[in-house]
Design a protein around this motif. Structure first.
Motif, PDB file in Angstrom:
ATOM      1  N   ASP A 241     -53.583  41.396  38.751  1.00 31.37           N
ATOM      2  CA  ASP A 241     -54.624  41.100  39.736  1.00 31.37           C
ATOM      3  C   ASP A 241     -55.923  41.864  39.493  1.00 31.37           C
ATOM      4  OD1 ASP A 241     -53.044  39.274  40.933  1.00 31.37           O
ATOM      5  OD2 ASP A 241     -52.603  40.439  42.732  1.00 31.37           O
ATOM      6  N   THR A 242     -55.949  42.737  38.509  1.00 26.58           N
ATOM      7  CA  THR A 242     -57.202  43.384  38.114  1.00 26.58           C
ATOM      8  C   THR A 242     -58.004  42.500  37.161  1.00 26.58           C
ATOM      9  OG1 THR A 242     -55.984  44.438  36.316  1.00 26.58           O
ATOM     10  CG2 THR A 242     -56.307  45.730  38.333  1.00 26.58           C
ATOM     11  N   GLY A 243     -57.354  41.461  36.606  1.00 27.09           N
ATOM     12  CA  GLY A 243     -57.992  40.613  35.601  1.00 27.09           C
ATOM     13  C   GLY A 243     -57.789  41.126  34.187  1.00 27.09           C
ATOM     14  N   ILE A 244     -57.078  42.238  34.057  1.00 33.91           N
ATOM     15  CA  ILE A 244     -56.835  42.810  32.728  1.00 33.91           C
ATOM     16  C   ILE A 244     -55.611  42.148  32.099  1.00 33.91           C
ATOM     17  CG2 ILE A 244     -56.235  44.907  31.453  1.00 33.91           C
ATOM     18  CD1 ILE A 244     -57.728  46.499  33.617  1.00 33.91           C
ATOM     19  N   TYR A 245     -55.782  41.582  30.915  1.00 34.39           N
ATOM     20  CA  TYR A 245     -54.681  40.942  30.185  1.00 34.39           C
ATOM     21  C   TYR A 245     -54.022  41.965  29.269  1.00 34.39           C
ATOM     22  CZ  TYR A 245     -52.091  37.694  27.248  1.00 34.39           C
ATOM     23  OH  TYR A 245     -51.085  37.032  26.585  1.00 34.39           O
ATOM     24  N   ASN A 246     -52.711  42.018  29.323  1.00 29.56           N
ATOM     25  CA  ASN A 246     -51.952  42.954  28.497  1.00 29.56           C
ATOM     26  C   ASN A 246     -51.611  42.297  27.155  1.00 29.56           C
ATOM     27  OD1 ASN A 246     -50.208  44.782  27.358  1.00 29.56           O
ATOM     28  ND2 ASN A 246     -48.626  44.607  28.921  1.00 29.56           N
ATOM     29  N   PRO A 247     -52.282  42.660  26.062  1.00 26.94           N
ATOM     30  CA  PRO A 247     -52.036  42.001  24.770  1.00 26.94           C
ATOM     31  C   PRO A 247     -50.704  42.396  24.136  1.00 26.94           C
ATOM     32  CG  PRO A 247     -53.592  43.805  24.485  1.00 26.94           C
ATOM     33  CD  PRO A 247     -53.335  43.700  25.965  1.00 26.94           C
ATOM     34  N   ARG A 248     -50.047  43.435  24.688  1.00 28.38           N
ATOM     35  CA  ARG A 248     -48.763  43.892  24.126  1.00 28.38           C
ATOM     36  C   ARG A 248     -47.582  43.369  24.940  1.00 28.38           C
ATOM     37  NH1 ARG A 248     -49.030  50.269  23.516  1.00 28.38           N
ATOM     38  NH2 ARG A 248     -47.149  49.832  22.298  1.00 28.38           N
ATOM     39  N   ILE A 249     -47.798  42.315  25.707  1.00 29.93           N
ATOM     40  CA  ILE A 249     -46.771  41.857  26.642  1.00 29.93           C
ATOM     41  C   ILE A 249     -45.459  41.514  25.940  1.00 29.93           C
ATOM     42  CG2 ILE A 249     -47.552  39.444  26.573  1.00 29.93           C
ATOM     43  CD1 ILE A 249     -46.166  41.393  29.623  1.00 29.93           C
ATOM     44  N   ALA A 373     -59.900  26.794  30.752  1.00 28.03           N
ATOM     45  CA  ALA A 373     -59.652  28.222  30.541  1.00 28.03           C
ATOM     46  C   ALA A 373     -60.880  28.925  29.983  1.00 28.03           C
ATOM     47  CB  ALA A 373     -58.457  28.410  29.603  1.00 28.03           C
ATOM     48  N   LYS A 374     -61.521  28.292  29.023  1.00 27.21           N
ATOM     49  CA  LYS A 374     -62.687  28.927  28.391  1.00 27.21           C
ATOM     50  C   LYS A 374     -63.833  29.110  29.385  1.00 27.21           C
ATOM     51  CE  LYS A 374     -61.728  27.274  23.691  1.00 27.21           C
ATOM     52  NZ  LYS A 374     -62.170  26.369  22.605  1.00 27.21           N
ATOM     53  N   VAL A 375     -64.084  28.084  30.216  1.00 26.41           N
ATOM     54  CA  VAL A 375     -65.181  28.185  31.187  1.00 26.41           C
ATOM     55  C   VAL A 375     -64.852  29.203  32.276  1.00 26.41           C
ATOM     56  CG1 VAL A 375     -66.538  26.931  32.906  1.00 26.41           C
ATOM     57  CG2 VAL A 375     -65.987  25.853  30.717  1.00 26.41           C
ATOM     58  N   ALA A 376     -63.570  29.232  32.707  1.00 26.92           N
ATOM     59  CA  ALA A 376     -63.165  30.213  33.717  1.00 26.92           C
ATOM     60  C   ALA A 376     -63.395  31.635  33.211  1.00 26.92           C
ATOM     61  CB  ALA A 376     -61.694  30.009  34.079  1.00 26.92           C
ATOM     62  N   VAL A 377     -63.034  31.884  31.954  1.00 24.10           N
ATOM     63  CA  VAL A 377     -63.228  33.219  31.371  1.00 24.10           C
ATOM     64  C   VAL A 377     -64.712  33.518  31.201  1.00 24.10           C
ATOM     65  CG1 VAL A 377     -62.808  34.653  29.329  1.00 24.10           C
ATOM     66  CG2 VAL A 377     -60.970  33.226  30.254  1.00 24.10           C
ATOM     67  N   LEU A 378     -65.480  32.527  30.763  1.00 21.77           N
ATOM     68  CA  LEU A 378     -66.922  32.718  30.616  1.00 21.77           C
ATOM     69  C   LEU A 378     -67.562  33.039  31.968  1.00 21.77           C
ATOM     70  CD1 LEU A 378     -69.554  32.515  28.921  1.00 21.77           C
ATOM     71  CD2 LEU A 378     -69.578  30.073  29.475  1.00 21.77           C
ATOM     72  N   ASN A 379     -67.250  32.248  32.984  1.00 20.77           N
ATOM     73  CA  ASN A 379     -67.794  32.496  34.321  1.00 20.77           C
ATOM     74  C   ASN A 379     -67.452  33.892  34.814  1.00 20.77           C
ATOM     75  OD1 ASN A 379     -68.993  30.018  34.556  1.00 20.77           O
ATOM     76  ND2 ASN A 379     -67.528  29.167  36.004  1.00 20.77           N
ATOM     77  N   ASN A 380     -66.196  34.275  34.613  1.00 25.79           N
ATOM     78  CA  ASN A 380     -65.747  35.569  35.120  1.00 25.79           C
ATOM     79  C   ASN A 380     -66.456  36.723  34.414  1.00 25.79           C
ATOM     80  OD1 ASN A 380     -63.892  37.141  36.812  1.00 25.79           O
ATOM     81  ND2 ASN A 380     -63.032  37.790  34.857  1.00 25.79           N
ATOM     82  N   ARG A 401     -64.330  42.935  28.448  1.00 29.08           N
ATOM     83  CA  ARG A 401     -63.906  41.601  28.865  1.00 29.08           C
ATOM     84  C   ARG A 401     -62.691  41.617  29.788  1.00 29.08           C
ATOM     85  NH1 ARG A 401     -64.494  38.080  23.256  1.00 29.08           N
ATOM     86  NH2 ARG A 401     -66.732  38.407  22.966  1.00 29.08           N
ATOM     87  N   ARG A 402     -62.776  40.777  30.801  1.00 25.31           N
ATOM     88  CA  ARG A 402     -61.626  40.480  31.657  1.00 25.31           C
ATOM     89  C   ARG A 402     -61.349  38.988  31.514  1.00 25.31           C
ATOM     90  NH1 ARG A 402     -60.796  44.971  35.438  1.00 25.31           N
ATOM     91  NH2 ARG A 402     -61.932  46.655  34.424  1.00 25.31           N
ATOM     92  N   LEU A 403     -60.237  38.547  32.067  1.00 25.35           N
ATOM     93  CA  LEU A 403     -59.965  37.113  31.977  1.00 25.35           C
ATOM     94  C   LEU A 403     -60.590  36.360  33.137  1.00 25.35           C
ATOM     95  CD1 LEU A 403     -56.477  36.446  30.387  1.00 25.35           C
ATOM     96  CD2 LEU A 403     -58.741  36.426  29.381  1.00 25.35           C
ATOM     97  N   GLU A 404     -59.774  35.855  34.075  1.00 32.54           N
ATOM     98  CA  GLU A 404     -60.300  34.895  35.042  1.00 32.54           C
ATOM     99  C   GLU A 404     -60.691  35.522  36.372  1.00 32.54           C
ATOM    100  OE1 GLU A 404     -56.793  35.844  36.942  1.00 32.54           O
ATOM    101  OE2 GLU A 404     -57.282  35.759  34.817  1.00 32.54           O
ATOM    102  N   GLN A 405     -60.443  36.796  36.557  1.00 31.42           N
ATOM    103  CA  GLN A 405     -60.808  37.447  37.812  1.00 31.42           C
ATOM    104  C   GLN A 405     -60.972  38.943  37.569  1.00 31.42           C
ATOM    105  OE1 GLN A 405     -57.176  36.341  39.930  1.00 31.42           O
ATOM    106  NE2 GLN A 405     -56.538  38.464  40.000  1.00 31.42           N
ATOM    107  N   VAL A 406     -61.524  39.637  38.560  1.00 37.90           N
ATOM    108  CA  VAL A 406     -61.683  41.092  38.466  1.00 37.90           C
ATOM    109  C   VAL A 406     -61.473  41.685  39.862  1.00 37.90           C
ATOM    110  CG1 VAL A 406     -63.240  43.018  37.956  1.00 37.90           C
ATOM    111  CG2 VAL A 406     -63.339  40.941  36.560  1.00 37.90           C
TER     112      VAL A 406
END
Length: 523
Positions: A241-249, A373-380, A401-406
């Motif tokens: 919910d922070t918008g941070i994506y975990n690349p090591r998931i 997805a791309k536009v959501a990330v760009l907007n965010n 960079r964050r993904l779709e929310q912050v």
């Protein structure tokens, strides 16, 4: 004709404000909206009076306590209330944060309200509902492509209900292997949705919570320390919910699998992931999507929603049933799920939600979903860049960079002006806007959570940013304007302590009357 140029950055707004009573308070004995005619003799001779065949045990001992009110006053009452709301069709609603308010195409509403859909009955014979079954099956196939899972159920009526179903599947799976008593722990993270821990706790699991490292990622070393032979499963949202994506998931799911646990994924919101990454590829055994978030179904007051639940082949026998299958000639309900956890909602879910999501996916296609997805990330990220330049605002943890929310913070604003996030929230209503703070307890100090989705234009993003910047300016220069807000909205300040006292709750008119009568008698 000379064009009028608006030179102000913040929209002028004033909401209708009615001193409107509860509809029960509008009750007038004997007043009617529609008079129901008596049954005609010819009809009564054939089918009876419609009352005498009701079993005695089903007859009311007294009339229901319903308001008696004329049709014009009913219409006036609800139209007035409708003017006292904010919502995705009325304002820029990116401030709903993790609830994901995006545009719902109105053509899909036409489909959902067609008699072919609206007049369906869940007990109809399968031969008469082939169209609806086909759409459900085809949505299942689309969801498999999107997630990498092998089978979907659309029975859960919400994301929380889907999480509860997944926790139930985890328990049933381990019980089927004789490890039900041993595996009694579910691991989650502090920034995942509270429903993840809550639903697992309802199933009797002990909850272990991972906290973030200095950058805001779940701590992998901490996971390695707490995982054991008691681990039943691991549930997480990614991004959290922070918008941070975990690349090591995938390292997280691998650690849990090595310990014999099941990994399930909260993808209630997948706006920044469609066509880019998949749950199965990250090592998850189950996931769910909220059709009323990612797939553009109206929230509809939290009622007719859908948490689409997908599982791997190994877990398909545990799904809530029945699910829809196709034998090459006809669509039918598959009921022979050997270890099904049973129903989690009546009948088969919410067919109009399935139809809307299916129509949305078909209209976009694979390339369109990826563009979402791309536009959501760009907007965010545009929003992120602009808001972190506003005085007093910040975004904790890793920068960039964050993904779709912050999940942002007004911690600096509060320290320097005394203005809290709740104050800002009420002032936003004066601009016809709204924002959500955070789940309680506030792990991020003075939080506010925004998610622009793909629906919003740059102009709409700027309108929202300008409102926040204006409030920040007021907080430093004229704080009383913010502290005494709202000024142009129906929203009012409440004594929030009552929310923690069930004795002061009244969720129905009947309970209100009982409590009011009790309080009056004591006086």
């Amino acid at each position: 004709m000379k064009r009028i140029v608006r030179d102000h950055k913040v929209r002028k707004f004033h909401q209708a404000k009615w001193d409107e009573p509860v509809i029960f308070e509008l009750h007038q004995p004997g007043e009617r909206g529609v008079e129901v005619p008596e049954v005609e003799e010819e009809i009564e001779a054939v089918v009876g009076d419609g009352l005498s065949k009701i079993p005695a045990g089903m007859e009311r001992k007294q009339l229901p306590n319903l308001p008696e009110i004329g049709q014009m006053r009913v219409l006036r009452h609800y139209l007035r209330i409708s003017q006292e709301t904010l919502g995705a069709d009325l304002n820029v609603e990116m401030g709903q944060g993790t609830c994901t308010m995006k545009y719902s195409p109105k053509v899909n509403e036409k489909f959902a309200r067609s008699p072919k859909m609206a007049e369906l009955h869940p007990l109809q014979d399968e031969s008469t509902t082939q169209g609806m079954l086909e759409m459900t099956y085809r949505l299942d196939l689309a969801m498999r492509e999107i997630s990498g899972m092998d089978s979907f159920s659309f029975q859960p009526g919400s994301g929380t209900q889907a999480l509860f179903a997944m926790a139930s599947i985890v328990r049933a799976y381990h019980e089927s292997r004789g490890e039900g008593q041993q595996r009694d722990e579910i691991i989650t993270t502090i920034f995942s949705h509270p429903s993840q821990a809550a639903t697992a706790a309802v199933k009797g699991f002990k909850i272990i919570t991972l906290y973030p490292d200095k950058d805001g990622y779940p701590d992998l070393d901490e996971l390695k320390q707490v995982v054991s032979e008691r681990t039943a499963g691991f549930v997480v949202a990614n991004p959290e919910d922070t918008g941070i994506y975990n690349p090591r998931i995938k390292e997280f799911t691998q650690v849990v699998h090595e310990a014999g646990g099941i990994c399930y994924y909260d993808q209630a919101n997948a706006n920044g992931l469609l066509g880019i990454t998949r749950a199965r590829d990250a090592g998850f055994d189950m996931c769910f999507f909220n059709l009323h978030k990612t797939f553009s179904i109206p929230h509809a007051c939290g009622g007719p929603a859908t948490g689409a639940l997908g599982v791997s082949k190994e877990l398909e026998p545990f799904l809530p049933g029945p699910i829809v299958d196709f034998d090459g000639e006809r669509y039918h309900f598959k009921r022979d799920l050997a270890h099904s956890i049973g129903k989690v909602r009546s009948f088969y879910g919410v067919p109009p939600a399935v139809l809307r999501a299916y129509a949305w996916i078909r209209s976009l296609g694979a390339a369109g979903l990826e563009e979402v997805a791309k536009v959501a990330v760009l907007n965010n990220n545009y929003l992120y860049h602009k808001i972190t330049q506003i005085r007093g605002a910040s975004a904790p943890y890793i920068k960039g960079r964050r993904l779709e929310q912050v999940r942002y913070s007004w911690e600096q604003l509060t320290k320097e002006t005394g203005i809290t996030t709740e104050d800002v929230q009420r002032r936003m209503c004066d601009f016809g806007l709204h924002y959500w703070t955070s789940h309680h307890p506030y792990v991020v100090p003075q939080p506010f959570t925004l998610e622009p989705t793909e629906s919003y234009s740059k102009a709409e993003l700027d309108e929202y940013i300008n409102a926040l910047a204006q409030i920040s300016k007021e907080a430093y220069e004229q704080p009383e304007i913010v502290k005494t807000a709202p000024h142009a909205s129906v929203v009012h300040r409440i004594e929030e302590s009552v929310l923690d006292d069930p004795k002061q709750w009244a969720i129905t008119w009947r309970s209100y009357l009982k409590k009011a009568e009790k309080e009056y008698s004591h006086k």
